[in-house]
Design an enzyme around this catalytic site. Structure first.
Site, short mmCIF file in Angstrom:
data_model
loop_
_atom_site.label_atom_id
_atom_site.label_comp_id
_atom_site.label_asym_id
_atom_site.label_seq_id
_atom_site.Cartn_x
_atom_site.Cartn_y
_atom_site.Cartn_z
CE1 TYR A 150 8.85 -0.62 -1.55
CE2 TYR A 150 10.02 -2.50 -2.46
CZ TYR A 150 9.60 -1.76 -1.38
OH TYR A 150 9.93 -2.17 -0.11
CB SER B 291 13.50 -2.90 -0.17
OG SER B 291 13.13 -4.12 -0.78
N1 NAP Z 1 7.49 -6.26 4.51
C1 NAP Z 1 8.49 -6.48 3.70
O1 NAP Z 1 8.68 -7.61 3.19
C2 NAP Z 1 9.43 -5.37 3.33
C3 NAP Z 1 10.56 -5.69 2.59
C4 NAP Z 1 11.44 -4.71 2.24
C5 NAP Z 1 11.23 -3.41 2.66
N2 NAP Z 1 10.12 -3.11 3.37
C6 NAP Z 1 9.92 -1.69 3.76
O2 NAP Z 1 9.55 -1.61 5.11
C7 NAP Z 1 8.81 -0.43 5.32
C8 NAP Z 1 7.58 -0.75 6.16
O3 NAP Z 1 6.74 -1.63 5.43
P1 NAP Z 1 5.84 -2.76 6.11
O4 NAP Z 1 6.28 -4.04 5.58
O5 NAP Z 1 5.79 -2.57 7.56
O6 NAP Z 1 4.42 -2.46 5.43
P2 NAP Z 1 3.13 -1.69 5.97
O7 NAP Z 1 2.55 -2.42 7.11
O8 NAP Z 1 2.28 -1.45 4.77
O9 NAP Z 1 3.71 -0.33 6.54
C9 NAP Z 1 3.89 0.82 5.79
C10 NAP Z 1 3.68 2.00 6.72
O10 NAP Z 1 3.94 3.22 6.00
C11 NAP Z 1 2.93 4.16 6.31
N3 NAP Z 1 2.72 5.06 5.17
C12 NAP Z 1 2.29 4.75 3.93
N4 NAP Z 1 2.16 5.86 3.19
C13 NAP Z 1 2.52 6.89 3.98
C14 NAP Z 1 2.57 8.29 3.79
N5 NAP Z 1 2.18 8.88 2.65
N6 NAP Z 1 3.00 9.08 4.82
C15 NAP Z 1 3.36 8.52 6.00
N7 NAP Z 1 3.32 7.20 6.24
C16 NAP Z 1 2.89 6.40 5.25
C17 NAP Z 1 1.68 3.34 6.59
O11 NAP Z 1 0.80 3.98 7.49
P3 NAP Z 1 -0.43 4.89 7.00
O12 NAP Z 1 -1.07 4.17 5.86
O13 NAP Z 1 -1.29 5.06 8.19
O14 NAP Z 1 0.20 6.18 6.61
C18 NAP Z 1 2.25 2.08 7.22
O15 NAP Z 1 2.25 2.16 8.63
C19 NAP Z 1 8.49 0.13 3.93
O16 NAP Z 1 9.35 1.20 3.64
C20 NAP Z 1 8.78 -1.03 3.01
O17 NAP Z 1 9.18 -0.61 1.74
C21 NAP Z 1 9.20 -4.05 3.72
#
Ligand code: NAP
Length: 263
Positions: A151, A138
């Site tokens: 985070y 991120s």
């Molecule tokens: N969206 C943004 O603006 C943004 C910006 C910077 C970085 N990111 C990064 O991108 C990545 C994906 O995020 P996203 O935006 O797609 O959000 P999201 O839709 O909330 O996806 C997060 C995913 O992680 C999985 N997860 C959570 N806890 C877990 C665990 N204990 N074990 C295995 N899987 C787990 C969740 O699935 P389950 O709950 O089914 O396990 C979910 O599919 C993250 O690392 C986040 O920090 C996102």
């Protein structure tokens, strides 16, 4: 990507799901992981090549289970070409309102679970003499962001770990790509932890106005193919200007981020 075996964590939603769809379109053979089998199956149902996709439920917060699962499916996992460490949870709470348990959860899932999985994968990459780690970090892994202390720390830790690993692997054909997204339109803020460990539950405005996740996935796949070391993706302000100012004008940046209305 054609024929490459690619393992994506957090593939049941958001960025992980969009990456799965983009990589499937390019002919990759996928392994999808996350805690919730149902959402992983929903991702699989969106693929053109559903039969070339395996679902492996996995909780990154349960370190022993990661190891057991890895060994149980070793015949499959030893052939992985690219591991995309995408799974993660965010946070929305001031330090003074955040329980220690929330900090433990953030570091366990975002950092230690990823480290455990990557260590296991590394052994097989080394035996094969090739492999590629992709880490969805991120911009908050490059500078501290208010309300995301745990985070940010977990994402900083990923950079420390994988930059050290990159140096250790200098003689090997094992690549590392750190992806630093800004605001991407997913449910990350809904799924973020509040200070007491409950779900934040609301979609932030910045998230809703963020880069469409399909576009982010397309750009990320291009960065993976180009084997970039580090790649920033998202809006100009948070994913390009902010990293530049924080790197070259850190004191100015500290003032800006302190006054920003980031929620
Ligand atoms: N969206 C943004 O603006 C943004 C910006 C910077 C970085 N990111 C990064 O991108 C990545 C994906 O995020 P996203 O935006 O797609 O959000 P999201 O839709 O909330 O996806 C997060 C995913 O992680 C999985 N997860 C959570 N806890 C877990 C665990 N204990 N074990 C295995 N899987 C787990 C969740 O699935 P389950 O709950 O089914 O396990 C979910 O599919 C993250 O690392 C986040 O920090 C996102």
């Amino acid at each position: 990507m054609k024929g490459k075996k690619i393992w994506i964590t957090g593939a049941g939603s958001g960025i992980g799901r969009a990456l799965a769809i983009a990589l499937d379109e390019q002919g990759a053979s996928l392994i999808l992981s996350g805690r919730t089998k149902k959402t992983l199956q929903a991702t699989q149902s969106l693929l053109q090549r559903k039969d070339d996709c395996i679902i492996l439920p996995l909780d990154l917060g349960k370190f022993e289970e990661i190891e057991t699962m890895y060994h149980a499916h070793h015949d499959l996992l030893k052939n992985v070409d690219i591991l995309i460490n995408n799974a993660g949870i965010s946070q929305r709470s001031l330090v003074e309102n955040t329980t220690f348990d929330v900090y433990k959860k953030l570091i366990n899932i975002n950092y230690l679970g990823t480290v455990r999985l990557s260590q296991l994968m590394l052994k097989d990459f080394k035996i094969k003499g090739k492999g590629h780690f992709v880490i969805i970090s991120s911009t908050a892994g490059k500078f501290g962001v208010p309300l995301r202390s745990g985070y940010s720390a977990s994402k900083f830790a990923l950079h420390g770990f994988f930059e050290a690993l990159r140096a250790e692997l200098v003689e090997e054909a094992i690549d590392i790509t750190m992806i630093c997204p800004g605001f991407i339109n997913t449910d990350i803020s809904k799924n973020a932890l509040s200070g007491d460990g409950s779900l934040h539950g609301t979609k932030d405005e910045a998230q809703s106005n963020g880069m469409p996740v399909e576009l982010m996935a397309k750009k990320t796949v291009a960065a993976i193919k180009a084997k970039k070391s580090e790649y920033f993706v998202g809006g100009f302000r948070e994913a390009h200007l902010a990293p530049f100012v924080s790197r070259f004008f850190p004191n100015l940046f500290r003032k800006i981020i302190a006054r920003s209305k980031v929620t």
